[in-house]
Design a protein around this motif. Structure first.
Motif, PDB file in Angstrom:
ATOM      1  N   TYR A   1       0.812  -1.223   0.000  1.00  0.00           N
ATOM      2  CA  TYR A   1       0.000   0.000   0.000  1.00  0.00           C
ATOM      3  C   TYR A   1       0.852   1.282   0.000  1.00  0.00           C
ATOM      4  O   TYR A   1       0.298   2.383   0.102  1.00  0.00           O
ATOM      5  N   HIS A   2       2.165   1.125  -0.095  1.00  0.00           N
ATOM      6  CA  HIS A   2       3.066   2.281  -0.167  1.00  0.00           C
ATOM      7  C   HIS A   2       2.991   3.160   1.088  1.00  0.00           C
ATOM      8  O   HIS A   2       2.905   4.381   1.017  1.00  0.00           O
ATOM      9  N   VAL A   3       3.010   2.514   2.238  1.00  0.00           N
ATOM     10  CA  VAL A   3       3.099   3.226   3.514  1.00  0.00           C
ATOM     11  C   VAL A   3       4.286   2.634   4.267  1.00  0.00           C
ATOM     12  O   VAL A   3       4.808   1.577   3.915  1.00  0.00           O
ATOM     13  N   SER A   4       4.744   3.316   5.316  1.00  0.00           N
ATOM     14  CA  SER A   4       5.866   2.793   6.090  1.00  0.00           C
ATOM     15  C   SER A   4       5.369   1.733   7.072  1.00  0.00           C
ATOM     16  O   SER A   4       4.211   1.753   7.511  1.00  0.00           O
ATOM     17  N   GLU A   5       6.243   0.815   7.402  1.00  0.00           N
ATOM     18  CA  GLU A   5       5.868  -0.245   8.336  1.00  0.00           C
ATOM     19  C   GLU A   5       5.528   0.327   9.707  1.00  0.00           C
ATOM     20  O   GLU A   5       4.593  -0.148  10.377  1.00  0.00           O
ATOM     21  N   SER A   6       6.256   1.357  10.111  1.00  0.00           N
ATOM     22  CA  SER A   6       5.980   1.953  11.429  1.00  0.00           C
ATOM     23  C   SER A   6       4.602   2.625  11.456  1.00  0.00           C
ATOM     24  O   SER A   6       3.880   2.531  12.455  1.00  0.00           O
ATOM     25  N   GLU A   7       4.219   3.300  10.346  1.00  0.00           N
ATOM     26  CA  GLU A   7       2.898   3.921  10.280  1.00  0.00           C
ATOM     27  C   GLU A   7       1.797   2.861  10.336  1.00  0.00           C
ATOM     28  O   GLU A   7       0.783   3.032  11.014  1.00  0.00           O
ATOM     29  N   LEU A   8       2.017   1.758   9.629  1.00  0.00           N
ATOM     30  CA  LEU A   8       1.039   0.675   9.631  1.00  0.00           C
ATOM     31  C   LEU A   8       0.913   0.077  11.030  1.00  0.00           C
ATOM     32  O   LEU A   8      -0.203  -0.183  11.505  1.00  0.00           O
ATOM     33  N   ALA A   9       2.045  -0.140  11.673  1.00  0.00           N
ATOM     34  CA  ALA A   9       2.021  -0.704  13.027  1.00  0.00           C
ATOM     35  C   ALA A   9       1.320   0.249  13.993  1.00  0.00           C
ATOM     36  O   ALA A   9       0.490  -0.177  14.809  1.00  0.00           O
ATOM     37  N   ASP A  10       1.643   1.539  13.930  1.00  0.00           N
ATOM     38  CA  ASP A  10       1.027   2.516  14.834  1.00  0.00           C
ATOM     39  C   ASP A  10      -0.494   2.566  14.645  1.00  0.00           C
ATOM     40  O   ASP A  10      -1.248   2.652  15.616  1.00  0.00           O
ATOM     41  N   ALA A  11      -0.955   2.517  13.372  1.00  0.00           N
ATOM     42  CA  ALA A  11      -2.397   2.599  13.101  1.00  0.00           C
ATOM     43  C   ALA A  11      -3.144   1.420  13.696  1.00  0.00           C
ATOM     44  O   ALA A  11      -4.347   1.513  13.985  1.00  0.00           O
TER      45      ALA A  11
END
Length: 586
Positions: A441-451
């Motif tokens: 989805y072209h997002v960072s792994e940290s952003e995905l984890a935080d969400a």
């Protein structure tokens, strides 16, 4: 000595176990694919699916099966557009996309030289094919119709005369008339229950449903031809776009003329208004076609508040003369189908939906993710939406596949309200990791984890789904929007939906000619200024006399397409038979 020997054996065994553990761990690490490998695997699978769809379309094209070829070609393009890959950032996919589009366009140009391209000719309405009617009627047809009328139950006053009998004969005894009316009757099954309920709630006759036979053949997305004043009628009941009426909303997000239920309620209320104004259902139907003001003036001129007297005295335009008998013929046949050779009618199954009212903007792709339905289905259930998202500042009745409302409410709660126009919902598959989903989805792994209140690198074992914090795409400018063309769109339909002219749309997007547009192309349109057309004469009449704007036009091949009158001008202009007409929009 013995103790030392045992200690050495124990140490050797422990070292062996540690070595085996290291080898096993290394092997497991070698077996677990990386996020990049998973990404490439999914990309390759997508390309193979696209190539297969294109090959199937090409095979259909070579057989001369153009509509079937178009379905496959559209599927090939949709696979790429609806994927989570950024086409421009994937060289291999971009090459496939460009090659596929170029090949499809080349084949369509070739098909256009031979005929109508990939576009399947739009099925005409019964009212359109009834242009072929002649009024030399066999007396036996009239006798049969009058006999059937004696036992026909209808909440409209029905009559059989030469004019009605001519259309009964055409629909019952000619292949063209019979097949066209049959298809319209079949399609009515999609919306019959809903229409009957609304007509009952609004206190108007049930058989008024058959006005949709003449207007659109029960197609909720029907768009009529451009009038001389500009603009096109739209929807099942063919309302014009240029004035507010009975609560139907039309803005850059929504056009409720295309909402089957809301437009049906507007139709029922408008017919009730016309009947209360004119005191006769035949005159009300004529007014729906020609305009209440025109019918009133014809009554005042002749002194006859009777449709058939106005007909005989040539105080009605030819189109309106035909309109009422066509509908009466359809009603009589619908109430006696077997007697007129329509015993093979199989109604299309009704559209069943769940409806949730949303007061926020939600992307239809997120809706598709959440309820597990294809995007095409979500779009088809919400034909009034002009964009891929619901309006941000007003409530909207979102239609979902039947039985999914609770699932939607449960899962949408996982996404912050302010993020529902961009974020996605991803069901976790066996080989998914946070890294692979983030890459997809072209997002960072940290952003995905935080969400998802997780930590980077955390296992997804036992996790059913995650929300994906996709960044919003800013589409709106001060006086313009970017619209992404969908399958089936043309420049004409897009111009109509946004209230602009074809010439403007071409100019803003540097398109020299033609009406075709590739799915996925982003087009710049201008938002119509609020109330820009309300100062015209017919708008003033609407405000003072008629709470609905003059309804005008229909889909290609429909009754109003034949009528094609200028609803904005007061001056007379020729009709089909060359006589003058002063038609106004309803």
């Amino acid at each position: 000595m013995k103790g030392i020997f045992l200690t050495r054996i124990y140490c050797a065994a422990l070292a062996g176990l540690l070595t085996l553990s290291s080898v096993a761990a290394f092997a497991a690490q070698e077996q677990a694919p990386s996020a990049a490998a998973i990404h490439q695997q999914k990309l390759q699978q997508l390309i193979e699916q696209v190539n297969a769809a294109y090959a199937a379309g090409d095979a259909d094209y070579r057989k001369g099966q153009l509509p079937e070829a178009k379905v496959q070609f559209d599927h090939a393009v949709d696979l790429m557009l609806s994927s989570n890959f950024d086409i421009k950032s994937e060289p291999a996919l971009e090459a496939v996309f460009e090659r596929t589009i170029d090949q499809i366009n080349a084949l369509e140009v070739e098909a256009l030289k031979a005929g109508n391209g990939f576009a399947q000719p739009q099925e005409p309405t019964p009212a359109d094919v009834a242009n072929d009617v002649t009024f030399a009627v066999n007396p036996s047809v009239i006798a049969k119709a009058k006999t059937q009328l004696a036992t026909t139950k209808s909440d409209l006053p029905l009559v059989v005369n030469d004019y009605v009998a001519a259309y009964i004969n055409f629909f019952a005894n000619t292949e063209k008339g019979h097949n066209t009316l049959l298809h319209s009757f079949q399609r009515a099954g999609l919306y019959r229950t809903m229409i009957q309920r609304i007509l009952a709630e609004e206190g108007v006759p049930q058989d008024l449903i058959y006005l949709a036979v003449a207007e659109s053949a029960f197609r909720p997305r029907a768009i009529g031809p451009e009038t001389r004043a500009g603009g096109r009628a739209g929807g099942m009941w063919q309302f014009m776009p240029d004035a507010p009426y009975y609560g139907l909303t039309r803005n850059s997000y929504v056009d409720e003329r295309f909402d089957p239920e809301k437009s049906t309620r507007a139709f029922a209320r408008y017919m009730k208004f016309l009947y209360n104004q004119l005191g006769d259902w035949y005159l009300a139907m004529a007014a729906y076609d020609w305009g209440a003001g025109n019918v009133q003036r014809a009554v005042e001129k002749t002194g006859y508040a009777d449709f058939w007297e106005l007909y005989k005295r040539n105080n009605l335009p030819g189109e309106t003369k035909n309109y009422v008998p066509e509908i009466l013929a359809a009603i009589i046949i619908a109430n006696n189908p077997k007697q007129y050779g329509f015993d093979e009618i199989t109604l299309d199954p009704p559209v069943l939906t769940d409806t949730v009212t949303v007061n926020y903007s939600v992307d239809l792709r997120l809706v598709s993710d959440i309820v597990g339905a294809p995007m095409d289905e979500i779009e088809a259930l919400n034909p009034s939406l002009l964009r891929m998202e619901t309006p941000p500042d007003e409530s909207f009745d979102l239609h979902l596949p039947a039985g999914t409302a609770s699932l939607f409410e449960q899962r949408i709660a996982l996404v912050p309200e302010s993020k529902r126009n961009a974020w996605r919902y991803h069901r976790v598959e066996a080989d998914d990791t946070l890294a692979s989903i983030a890459h997809e989805y072209h997002v960072s792994e940290s952003e995905l984890a935080d969400a998802n209140q997780m930590s980077a690198g955390q296992s997804l074992a036992g996790v059913d789904a995650v929300v994906v914090p996709v960044a919003p795409v800013i589409e709106r400018a001060l006086h313009a929007v970017l619209y992404t063309a969908r399958r089936g769109d043309t420049l004409i339909s897009i111009a109509d939906r946004f209230g602009v002219s074809l010439a403007q749309l071409r100019r803003w997007n540097r398109i020299r000619s033609g009406i075709h547009v590739a799915p996925g192309r982003r087009l710049r349109v201008a938002e119509p200024e609020a109330g820009a057309r309300r100062g015209r004469r017919h708008g003033a009449e609407v405000a003072s006399k008629d709470p609905s704007p003059r309804r005008k036009g229909s889909s290609k091949g429909s009754a109003a397409a034949r009528r094609g009158h200028n609803a904005a001008a007061k001056s007379a202009h020729p009709t089909r038979n060359g006589k003058a007409s002063t038609k106004k929009r309803k």
